[in-house]
Design a protein around this motif. Sequence first.
Motif, PDB file in Angstrom:
ATOM      1  N   LEU A 195      35.600  73.130  42.469  1.00 15.61           N
ATOM      2  CA  LEU A 195      35.565  71.922  43.281  1.00 15.61           C
ATOM      3  C   LEU A 195      35.661  70.707  42.365  1.00 15.61           C
ATOM      4  O   LEU A 195      34.928  70.606  41.385  1.00 15.61           O
ATOM      5  N   ARG A 196      36.555  69.804  42.677  1.00 17.33           N
ATOM      6  CA  ARG A 196      36.714  68.599  41.862  1.00 17.33           C
ATOM      7  C   ARG A 196      35.594  67.612  42.220  1.00 17.33           C
ATOM      8  O   ARG A 196      35.387  67.300  43.389  1.00 17.33           O
ATOM      9  N   ALA A 197      34.891  67.139  41.202  1.00 14.86           N
ATOM     10  CA  ALA A 197      33.712  66.303  41.426  1.00 14.86           C
ATOM     11  C   ALA A 197      33.815  64.985  40.673  1.00 14.86           C
ATOM     12  O   ALA A 197      34.488  64.878  39.648  1.00 14.86           O
ATOM     13  N   GLU A 236      41.656  56.561  33.040  1.00 18.72           N
ATOM     14  CA  GLU A 236      42.083  55.948  34.291  1.00 18.72           C
ATOM     15  C   GLU A 236      41.228  56.396  35.482  1.00 18.72           C
ATOM     16  O   GLU A 236      41.307  55.819  36.570  1.00 18.72           O
ATOM     17  N   ARG A 237      40.411  57.423  35.276  1.00 22.46           N
ATOM     18  CA  ARG A 237      39.512  57.879  36.351  1.00 22.46           C
ATOM     19  C   ARG A 237      38.051  57.554  36.028  1.00 22.46           C
ATOM     20  O   ARG A 237      37.140  58.119  36.621  1.00 22.46           O
ATOM     21  N   ALA A 238      37.865  56.627  35.086  1.00 25.65           N
ATOM     22  CA  ALA A 238      36.541  56.049  34.829  1.00 25.65           C
ATOM     23  C   ALA A 238      36.548  54.683  35.490  1.00 25.65           C
ATOM     24  O   ALA A 238      37.166  53.741  35.001  1.00 25.65           O
ATOM     25  N   TYR A 239      35.892  54.555  36.611  1.00 26.74           N
ATOM     26  CA  TYR A 239      36.023  53.376  37.466  1.00 26.74           C
ATOM     27  C   TYR A 239      34.894  52.365  37.232  1.00 26.74           C
ATOM     28  O   TYR A 239      33.748  52.751  36.989  1.00 26.74           O
ATOM     29  N   PRO A 240      35.211  51.075  37.359  1.00 23.39           N
ATOM     30  CA  PRO A 240      34.196  50.035  37.120  1.00 23.39           C
ATOM     31  C   PRO A 240      33.159  49.924  38.226  1.00 23.39           C
ATOM     32  O   PRO A 240      32.112  49.303  38.034  1.00 23.39           O
ATOM     33  N   SER A 241      33.430  50.508  39.394  1.00 15.24           N
ATOM     34  CA  SER A 241      32.457  50.478  40.487  1.00 15.24           C
ATOM     35  C   SER A 241      32.649  51.699  41.365  1.00 15.24           C
ATOM     36  O   SER A 241      33.750  52.281  41.421  1.00 15.24           O
ATOM     37  N   TRP A 242      31.588  52.071  42.076  1.00 12.87           N
ATOM     38  CA  TRP A 242      31.714  53.235  42.968  1.00 12.87           C
ATOM     39  C   TRP A 242      32.656  52.928  44.131  1.00 12.87           C
ATOM     40  O   TRP A 242      33.368  53.832  44.612  1.00 12.87           O
ATOM     41  N   ALA A 243      32.680  51.687  44.590  1.00 11.08           N
ATOM     42  CA  ALA A 243      33.565  51.328  45.703  1.00 11.08           C
ATOM     43  C   ALA A 243      35.032  51.494  45.299  1.00 11.08           C
ATOM     44  O   ALA A 243      35.849  52.034  46.069  1.00 11.08           O
ATOM     45  N   GLU A 244      35.379  51.035  44.086  1.00  9.60           N
ATOM     46  CA  GLU A 244      36.750  51.193  43.609  1.00  9.60           C
ATOM     47  C   GLU A 244      37.086  52.668  43.419  1.00  9.60           C
ATOM     48  O   GLU A 244      38.212  53.101  43.693  1.00  9.60           O
ATOM     49  N   MET A 245      36.117  53.461  42.968  1.00  6.52           N
ATOM     50  CA  MET A 245      36.358  54.883  42.777  1.00  6.52           C
ATOM     51  C   MET A 245      36.678  55.562  44.107  1.00  6.52           C
ATOM     52  O   MET A 245      37.655  56.331  44.211  1.00  6.52           O
ATOM     53  N   SER A 273      40.183  54.455  45.277  1.00  8.49           N
ATOM     54  CA  SER A 273      41.274  54.998  44.469  1.00  8.49           C
ATOM     55  C   SER A 273      41.412  56.505  44.653  1.00  8.49           C
ATOM     56  O   SER A 273      42.530  57.036  44.758  1.00  8.49           O
ATOM     57  N   GLU A 274      40.284  57.207  44.694  1.00  9.54           N
ATOM     58  CA  GLU A 274      40.333  58.658  44.864  1.00  9.54           C
ATOM     59  C   GLU A 274      40.857  59.028  46.251  1.00  9.54           C
ATOM     60  O   GLU A 274      41.582  60.012  46.401  1.00  9.54           O
ATOM     61  N   SER A 275      40.513  58.252  47.268  1.00 10.14           N
ATOM     62  CA  SER A 275      40.996  58.521  48.625  1.00 10.14           C
ATOM     63  C   SER A 275      42.506  58.403  48.715  1.00 10.14           C
ATOM     64  O   SER A 275      43.139  59.059  49.560  1.00 10.14           O
ATOM     65  N   ASP A 320      45.344  67.484  46.838  1.00 12.01           N
ATOM     66  CA  ASP A 320      45.084  68.492  45.812  1.00 12.01           C
ATOM     67  C   ASP A 320      44.716  67.882  44.457  1.00 12.01           C
ATOM     68  O   ASP A 320      44.533  68.598  43.481  1.00 12.01           O
ATOM     69  N   GLU A 321      44.552  66.551  44.420  1.00 13.66           N
ATOM     70  CA  GLU A 321      44.156  65.868  43.193  1.00 13.66           C
ATOM     71  C   GLU A 321      42.846  65.110  43.333  1.00 13.66           C
ATOM     72  O   GLU A 321      42.059  65.032  42.394  1.00 13.66           O
TER      73      GLU A 321
END
Length: 382
Positions: A5-7, A58-67, A70-72, A77-78
Amino acid sequence: MSQKLRAAMIGGGPGSFIGAVHRIAARMDGDYELVAGAFSSKPEKCLETARELGIAEERAYPSWAEMLESESALPADERVQVIMITTPNHVHAAPTIAALEAGFHVILDKPLCTSMEEARAMEAAAKSSKALFCLTHTYTGYPMIKEAKHQIASGALGKVRKIYVEYPQGWLSTYLEGGDHTQAAWRTDPTKSGKVGAMGDIGTHAFNLAEYVSGEEIVEVCAQLNTVVHGRALDDDGAVLFRTASGATGVLMATQIAAGEENNVKIRVFGDKGGLCWEHTDNNSLTLMPLDAPVVKLRTGGPGTSELSLANHRIPPGHPEGYLEAFANLYKNFAAHVRAHEAGKAQHPHLDYPGIEDGVRGMKFIEAIVTNNAGNEKYTAL
């Protein structure tokens, strides 16, 4: 093994104790791959942690909201599937609600949040989301705690009459928050910890353990909260008398000023046919005390143990399993449920984990003891 599972993790940057524990627990059974994170509100510290963990910058985000945003936007599959939240208590509600609403599964460190208002909002988000939610009440992951639960549920103790649960620590016996001690600073700060200190930090563990093991629902409390160390803003010690819906009574103690004590969580439950005892310093043992028979000591993975405890241990009897393994059981069991959930299959009955209901119960407990401590009532209802 099924695909990992990708976490992603929120919090857990430099100086975080519990973030590192979550990462170890997630790795132990090979069910998760940490691929992203918003590890700190300070971008340089977030990048530092990502580099240490081998996560793409590029997947170290400055805020949880941005993460989450961006992840959404990534292909299915990524993008990450599970969000691990290891922030101080005041940063639990908002990212949990946002993650659940975006369809991400969530694993959150306890306690649930800082108020009943937040708890209700989180409960609503969890119930309306298609994603699953886990709250890491670690001690429910121990095999012999599972065994204790099974013994009581199977009627070995008869009708439950008395419950004693205690959680003594000594690490806050001095005014550590007055110096450069990050853990002490936020845990004793009302703006970050919430209405309570020791009772939120470890008292909620004791409350959860009492209800989980006994199968009883605590409905009334009579509390005394103490602030022993001069200058401290929140309680560092307390005791609670309680009653359950079935009429059993009990005592809960949680303190962080028991100088010299480490972390010996202990629970004893007594019914009309006998009792049992489990304590953290010998967590691979469960002592059964029948009324009219010799005392019996069951051991993790040993003869006489149930399917519930056997499903939650890893190695041959005699090899110690402890805190990290118990924590990992929550991650392992949650992964099994996520996979079953996404495949539309039935979930394994012996692979349980604490959920949103446990978190809301913990917040009800906090609200009730604060109300009772401040008022003149003998007992306060949850």
